[in-house]
Scaffold this motif. Structure first.
Motif, mmCIF file in Angstrom:
data_model
loop_
_atom_site.group_PDB
_atom_site.id
_atom_site.type_symbol
_atom_site.label_atom_id
_atom_site.label_comp_id
_atom_site.label_asym_id
_atom_site.label_seq_id
_atom_site.Cartn_x
_atom_site.Cartn_y
_atom_site.Cartn_z
ATOM 1 N N MET A 1 0.840 -1.184 0.000
ATOM 2 C CA MET A 1 0.000 0.000 0.000
ATOM 3 C C MET A 1 0.887 1.249 0.000
ATOM 4 N N ILE A 2 0.561 2.199 -0.855
ATOM 5 C CA ILE A 2 1.330 3.429 -0.936
ATOM 6 C C ILE A 2 0.737 4.475 0.002
ATOM 7 N N PHE A 3 1.597 5.064 0.834
ATOM 8 C CA PHE A 3 1.217 6.154 1.726
ATOM 9 C C PHE A 3 1.876 7.440 1.218
ATOM 10 N N PRO A 4 1.181 8.276 0.462
ATOM 11 C CA PRO A 4 1.778 9.562 0.120
ATOM 12 C C PRO A 4 1.994 10.378 1.383
ATOM 13 N N ALA A 5 3.126 11.083 1.437
ATOM 14 C CA ALA A 5 3.509 11.794 2.653
ATOM 15 C C ALA A 5 3.310 13.289 2.502
ATOM 16 N N MET A 6 2.976 13.929 3.612
ATOM 17 C CA MET A 6 2.879 15.378 3.680
ATOM 18 C C MET A 6 3.568 15.849 4.955
#
Length: 241
Positions: free
Chosen positions: A1-6
């Motif tokens: 699963m991809i977790f885009p980061a901020m």
């Protein structure tokens, strides 16, 4: 699963190079718009770091993070400066799905174990941001990556076995923001020694090949930050590759 980061500082999106607050890049993007774009692109989760909180030891972007969590159709995990149970419950009750505990996971494991019992293992992720020493061992850094621990990563994780801990996030600081690839050997060793834990990898992703390399070892999640901000590839490409 991809977790885009901020990563948030002063109410805006930023990125640091190797955790160095002096090597900061500001992005002229609205955090809520970014979160909505991630959701539209197919992400189920996003990872938000309150860098002001991580640096200063007190959560400072909680209002904005709650606004993001309630404005976008995406699950949110967040950390940075979380120091007490009241802060954690405010986030969880306000719309955040999981909190990320970093420095205190290393410096005060008994307190964090109490939190795990209180809010449940699904609501807490331990974040271990590690540097490799001259002896080859990986040791966590604390207080926004400004202080080093004497404990190895293996000591820290091992101490949580039996506590109910479910999810860990491991960042190789030396690779963070460098876009040279994730530390596959480190992640494989963690998976081998602690197979009951869900591992989220972080640091170093710069190409789709790096994403494929990480997917090949099948972690629970892969965090991607700078590569998405700078257009190395798109989120749908990372999800589908």
């Amino acid at each position: 699963m991809i977790f885009p980061a901020m990563d948030l500082m002063d109410g805006g999106c930023v990125r640091l190079l190797k955790g160095d607050f002096a090597a900061r890049t500001n992005y002229a993007t609205d955090p809520i718009e970014v979160a909505n774009n991630y959701a539209s692109a197919g992400a189920e989760w996003m990872h938000i770091v309150d860098l002001d909180g991580a640096k200063n030891g007190q959560a400072e972007q909680s209002d904005l993070i709650l606004k993001i969590a309630n404005s976008a159709d995406i699950k949110v995990q967040t950390g940075g400066g979380l120091r007490d149970l009241a802060q954690i419950k405010r986030l969880l009750e306000g719309g955040v799905n999981r909190v990320v505990i970093g420095s205190l996971a290393v410096t005060n494991p008994q307190m964090v174990k109490h939190w795990l019992r209180d809010v449940g293992p699904d609501a807490i992720c331990l974040a271990l941001d590690v540097n490799q020493g001259e002896d080859g061992e990986f040791r966590p850094a604390t207080k926004g990556w400004t202080e080093a621990s004497n404990k190895t990563i293996w000591d820290v994780i091992g101490d949580y076995l039996g506590s109910g801990l479910k999810t860990i996030l491991v960042t190789d600081i030396g690779r963070d923001g460098m876009q040279t690839g994730g530390n596959i050997d480190l992640y494989k060793r963690i998976q081998s020694e602690f197979p009951s834990l869900d591992l989220i990898s972080s640091g170093g992703v710069g190409t789709l090949d790096h994403v494929r390399d990480l997917k090949a070892i099948d972690p629970y999640g892969i965090i991607i930050g700078k590569a998405l901000y700078e257009g190395a590839f798109t989120l749908p490409e990372a999800i589908q590759c």
